[in-house]
Scaffold this active site. Sequence first.
Site, PDB file in Angstrom:
ATOM      1  N   LYS A   1       0.820  -1.225   0.000  1.00 27.09           N
ATOM      2  CA  LYS A   1       0.000   0.000   0.000  1.00 27.09           C
ATOM      3  C   LYS A   1       0.850   1.270   0.000  1.00 27.09           C
ATOM      4  O   LYS A   1       0.542   2.212  -0.689  1.00 27.09           O
ATOM      5  CB  LYS A   1      -0.866   0.074   1.273  1.00 27.09           C
ATOM      6  CG  LYS A   1      -2.089  -0.766   1.258  1.00 27.09           C
ATOM      7  CD  LYS A   1      -3.072  -0.356   2.359  1.00 27.09           C
ATOM      8  CE  LYS A   1      -2.459  -0.239   3.731  1.00 27.09           C
ATOM      9  NZ  LYS A   1      -2.026  -1.511   4.332  1.00 27.09           N
TER      10      LYS A   1
ATOM     11  N   ARG B   1      -8.701   1.930  10.109  1.00 28.62           N
ATOM     12  CA  ARG B   1      -8.298   0.547  10.336  1.00 28.62           C
ATOM     13  C   ARG B   1      -9.292  -0.201  11.223  1.00 28.62           C
ATOM     14  O   ARG B   1      -9.081  -1.373  11.508  1.00 28.62           O
ATOM     15  CB  ARG B   1      -6.942   0.515  11.019  1.00 28.62           C
ATOM     16  CG  ARG B   1      -5.781   0.175  10.064  1.00 28.62           C
ATOM     17  CD  ARG B   1      -4.506   0.398  10.826  1.00 28.62           C
ATOM     18  NE  ARG B   1      -3.393  -0.375  10.413  1.00 28.62           N
ATOM     19  CZ  ARG B   1      -2.304   0.133   9.837  1.00 28.62           C
ATOM     20  NH1 ARG B   1      -2.243   1.401   9.528  1.00 28.62           N
ATOM     21  NH2 ARG B   1      -1.280  -0.643   9.593  1.00 28.62           N
TER      22      ARG B   1
ATOM     23  N   ARG C   1      10.194  -7.770   4.361  1.00 30.20           N
ATOM     24  CA  ARG C   1      10.258  -6.336   4.648  1.00 30.20           C
ATOM     25  C   ARG C   1      10.842  -6.088   6.039  1.00 30.20           C
ATOM     26  O   ARG C   1      11.591  -5.141   6.239  1.00 30.20           O
ATOM     27  CB  ARG C   1       8.862  -5.719   4.547  1.00 30.20           C
ATOM     28  CG  ARG C   1       8.910  -4.220   4.448  1.00 30.20           C
ATOM     29  CD  ARG C   1       7.558  -3.635   4.157  1.00 30.20           C
ATOM     30  NE  ARG C   1       6.708  -3.650   5.322  1.00 30.20           N
ATOM     31  CZ  ARG C   1       5.483  -3.125   5.356  1.00 30.20           C
ATOM     32  NH1 ARG C   1       4.972  -2.597   4.270  1.00 30.20           N
ATOM     33  NH2 ARG C   1       4.773  -3.150   6.452  1.00 30.20           N
TER      34      ARG C   1
ATOM     35  N   ARG D   1      12.294  -1.992  11.322  1.00 29.15           N
ATOM     36  CA  ARG D   1      11.395  -1.147  12.113  1.00 29.15           C
ATOM     37  C   ARG D   1      11.067  -1.883  13.403  1.00 29.15           C
ATOM     38  O   ARG D   1      10.834  -3.078  13.386  1.00 29.15           O
ATOM     39  CB  ARG D   1      10.101  -0.871  11.341  1.00 29.15           C
ATOM     40  CG  ARG D   1      10.323   0.087  10.241  1.00 29.15           C
ATOM     41  CD  ARG D   1       9.079   0.554   9.542  1.00 29.15           C
ATOM     42  NE  ARG D   1       7.861  -0.171   9.817  1.00 29.15           N
ATOM     43  CZ  ARG D   1       6.805  -0.100   9.031  1.00 29.15           C
ATOM     44  NH1 ARG D   1       6.847   0.631   7.945  1.00 29.15           N
ATOM     45  NH2 ARG D   1       5.711  -0.741   9.329  1.00 29.15           N
TER      46      ARG D   1
ATOM     47  N   ARG E   1       0.427  -7.980  13.961  1.00 28.91           N
ATOM     48  CA  ARG E   1      -0.147  -7.007  13.023  1.00 28.91           C
ATOM     49  C   ARG E   1      -1.122  -7.679  12.068  1.00 28.91           C
ATOM     50  O   ARG E   1      -2.167  -7.138  11.739  1.00 28.91           O
ATOM     51  CB  ARG E   1       0.955  -6.307  12.234  1.00 28.91           C
ATOM     52  CG  ARG E   1       1.781  -5.359  13.085  1.00 28.91           C
ATOM     53  CD  ARG E   1       2.921  -4.781  12.312  1.00 28.91           C
ATOM     54  NE  ARG E   1       2.450  -3.815  11.338  1.00 28.91           N
ATOM     55  CZ  ARG E   1       3.117  -3.449  10.265  1.00 28.91           C
ATOM     56  NH1 ARG E   1       4.281  -3.971  10.000  1.00 28.91           N
ATOM     57  NH2 ARG E   1       2.623  -2.565   9.442  1.00 28.91           N
TER      58      ARG E   1
HETATM   59  P1  AMP Z   1       1.746   1.313   9.102  1.00 24.12           P
HETATM   60  O1  AMP Z   1       2.984   2.081   8.822  1.00 24.12           O
HETATM   61  O2  AMP Z   1       0.538   1.858   8.409  1.00 24.12           O
HETATM   62  O3  AMP Z   1       1.901  -0.164   8.867  1.00 24.12           O
HETATM   63  O4  AMP Z   1       1.424   1.479  10.669  1.00 24.12           O
HETATM   64  C1  AMP Z   1       2.358   1.099  11.649  1.00 24.12           C
HETATM   65  C2  AMP Z   1       1.678   0.978  12.998  1.00 24.12           C
HETATM   66  O5  AMP Z   1       1.094   2.224  13.372  1.00 24.12           O
HETATM   67  C3  AMP Z   1       0.512  -0.018  13.069  1.00 24.12           C
HETATM   68  O6  AMP Z   1       0.963  -1.341  13.269  1.00 24.12           O
HETATM   69  C4  AMP Z   1      -0.273   0.527  14.252  1.00 24.12           C
HETATM   70  O7  AMP Z   1       0.348   0.190  15.483  1.00 24.12           O
HETATM   71  C5  AMP Z   1      -0.123   2.029  14.064  1.00 24.12           C
HETATM   72  N1  AMP Z   1      -1.227   2.571  13.234  1.00 24.12           N
HETATM   73  C6  AMP Z   1      -1.126   3.128  12.004  1.00 24.12           C
HETATM   74  N2  AMP Z   1      -2.318   3.526  11.558  1.00 24.12           N
HETATM   75  C7  AMP Z   1      -3.215   3.205  12.529  1.00 24.12           C
HETATM   76  C8  AMP Z   1      -4.625   3.334  12.664  1.00 24.12           C
HETATM   77  N3  AMP Z   1      -5.368   3.873  11.689  1.00 24.12           N
HETATM   78  N4  AMP Z   1      -5.189   2.878  13.804  1.00 24.12           N
HETATM   79  C9  AMP Z   1      -4.463   2.343  14.794  1.00 24.12           C
HETATM   80  N5  AMP Z   1      -3.143   2.173  14.730  1.00 24.12           N
HETATM   81  C10 AMP Z   1      -2.507   2.605  13.604  1.00 24.12           C
END
Ligand code: AMP
Length: 196
Positions: free
Chosen positions: A14, A89, A128, A134, A145
């Site tokens: 994404k 989410r 990844r 990370r 996740r």
């Molecule tokens: P991402 O970079 O989008 O994969 O997000 C990394 C982490 O940020 C996720 O595993 C969540 O812990 C947190 N996160 C990102 N977006 C959200 C969201 N909309 N709601 C809750 N947690 C989020």
Amino acid sequence: MLRLILLGPPGAGKGTQATRIAGRYSIPHISTGDILRANIEDGTELGLQAQEYMEHGDLVPDGLVNEMMAERLASDDTGGGWLLDGFPRTVKQAERLNELLGQLGEPLDAALYFDVPTDELTKRIAGRAEQECRPDDQERAVRRRLEEYFQKTAQLTDFYRDQGLLHDIDAVGSVDEVTERAFAVLQEVSARIQPQ
Ligand code: AMP
């Protein structure tokens, strides 16, 4: 001018597609993960509250994320559209987003769902994690996740399908192939909302 959200499991690509789509349509790419990571780096109150959830691969509580997004969507650069990557989410977040967009008078144009089979996903996300190092991508967090995705996020495809906004995109293939598929869908979406 387009207002878009991207859906799909972690590891569906994404983020990469979001950058390309936002570039093509000259709209801000708003990634909740990026905003949260920047808050952690800056040591803000929000960052402190979000950090532990993220490290474990858990979702950050809806209240925190909803507030952060209400503020972001009210910023000056959002008048010409936007692309949300990583939000909503949960159903609660999606409902809050609908409410916010109603208040702002900015309806959503489309939700793009990047579809990848589960076994392919597990392979990608492990790859990844190795590359990016990370903190939330450690082995256990990766599994967590995916669980969070299937428990809380996957149902959003039905939420947006019911509103007639969902577009499925086969996300297996090269990055360029997937981009082409996304652009083809978006060409139809923008022709529908801005008839020439
Ligand atoms: P991402 O970079 O989008 O994969 O997000 C990394 C982490 O940020 C996720 O595993 C969540 O812990 C947190 N996160 C990102 N977006 C959200 C969201 N909309 N709601 C809750 N947690 C989020």
